[in-house]
Design an enzyme around this catalytic site. Structure first.
Site, PDB file in Angstrom:
ATOM      1  N   LEU A  99       8.350   9.814  -4.958  1.00 12.28           N
ATOM      2  CA  LEU A  99       7.382  10.216  -3.947  1.00 12.28           C
ATOM      3  C   LEU A  99       7.495   9.367  -2.685  1.00 12.28           C
ATOM      4  O   LEU A  99       7.437   9.881  -1.565  1.00 12.28           O
ATOM      5  CB  LEU A  99       5.961  10.099  -4.519  1.00 12.28           C
ATOM      6  CG  LEU A  99       4.810  10.438  -3.564  1.00 12.28           C
ATOM      7  CD1 LEU A  99       4.853  11.910  -3.188  1.00 12.28           C
ATOM      8  CD2 LEU A  99       3.472  10.099  -4.209  1.00 12.28           C
ATOM      9  N   GLU A 100       7.669   8.064  -2.863  1.00 10.18           N
ATOM     10  CA  GLU A 100       7.661   7.159  -1.715  1.00 10.18           C
ATOM     11  C   GLU A 100       8.963   7.184  -0.919  1.00 10.18           C
ATOM     12  O   GLU A 100       8.940   7.125   0.307  1.00 10.18           O
ATOM     13  CB  GLU A 100       7.378   5.731  -2.199  1.00 10.18           C
ATOM     14  CG  GLU A 100       5.985   5.518  -2.779  1.00 10.18           C
ATOM     15  CD  GLU A 100       4.888   5.625  -1.727  1.00 10.18           C
ATOM     16  OE1 GLU A 100       5.178   5.386  -0.530  1.00 10.18           O
ATOM     17  OE2 GLU A 100       3.743   5.952  -2.095  1.00 10.18           O
TER      18      GLU A 100
END
Length: 204
Positions: A132-133
């Site tokens: 996600l990051e």
């Protein structure tokens, strides 16, 4: 050909190949462990028989007290080695699964997996966070200046590891260690509530 392999990654065929490799490795390790234990038992018995001195009128015991103790020690050592091999296989198996699931190199999967265990983070949560990051990009930099795999702000990172600087945050192991330690702190703060911890993490 490379494009075809990328298209196959994560498909039923790709997962089938990975599963077959895991089964083959497991069979080899099990056979090697069994052979090691059997060899120790046979060698110990031969040594005991060769060194035995029969008493007059009585059959000599198969093993003396000292030989029995040595045999037990050898078997215990073999079991320990077998347990170590099994643990190494299980680690490799997990890394292969995550490598396939997230379509990343095994080296990257190994870094994330090992760092998550060291910092007390569930590996599945750790992989989801990194995807996600940063999409597993060690050199990722956000518009607000967050850096690396776990998208750490330098001002946040220094709270968890003194002396860390911007350059070090581009190093995968360092970034994962600090990022997962930060996440572990948030999970403790929110009593295991993953949603709240991730929300706080995202807000920095």
């Amino acid at each position: 050909k490379k494009q075809l392999m990328r298209n196959l990654r994560g498909t039923y065929v790709h997962r089938g190949d990975a599963a077959r490799r895991r089964r083959r490795i497991k069979q080899i390790l099990f056979a090697a462990g069994s052979i090691a234990v059997t060899t120790i038992v046979i060698v110990s018995r031969k040594t005991a028989t060769a060194n035995a001195e029969p008493a007059t009128g009585r059959r000599a015991p198969l093993f003396s007290l000292g030989e029995n103790r040595k045999l037990r020690d050898d078997l215990q050592s073999a079991r320990g080695e077998l347990s170590l091999v099994r643990a190494q296989f299980e680690r490799a198996d997990k890394i292969m699964q995550y490598s396939t699931k997230y379509a990343i190199p095994a080296g990257m999967a190994g870094k994330v997996f090992d760092a998550s265990l060291r910092e007390g983070i569930d590996p599945e949560l750790a992989f989801r966070l990194v995807r996600l990051e940063s999409e597993f990009n060690e050199k990722a930099v956000s518009k607000v200046g967050a850096i690396g795999l776990t998208q750490l702000m330098p001002s946040t990172a220094v709270l968890f590891e003194k002396g860390v600087n911007r350059e070090k945050l581009f190093q995968g192991e360092t970034n994962l260690r600090i990022g997962f330690r930060y996440l572990r702190t948030l999970l403790d703060m929110y009593k295991g509530d993953v949603r709240l911890a991730l929300l706080a993490y995202n807000r920095g």
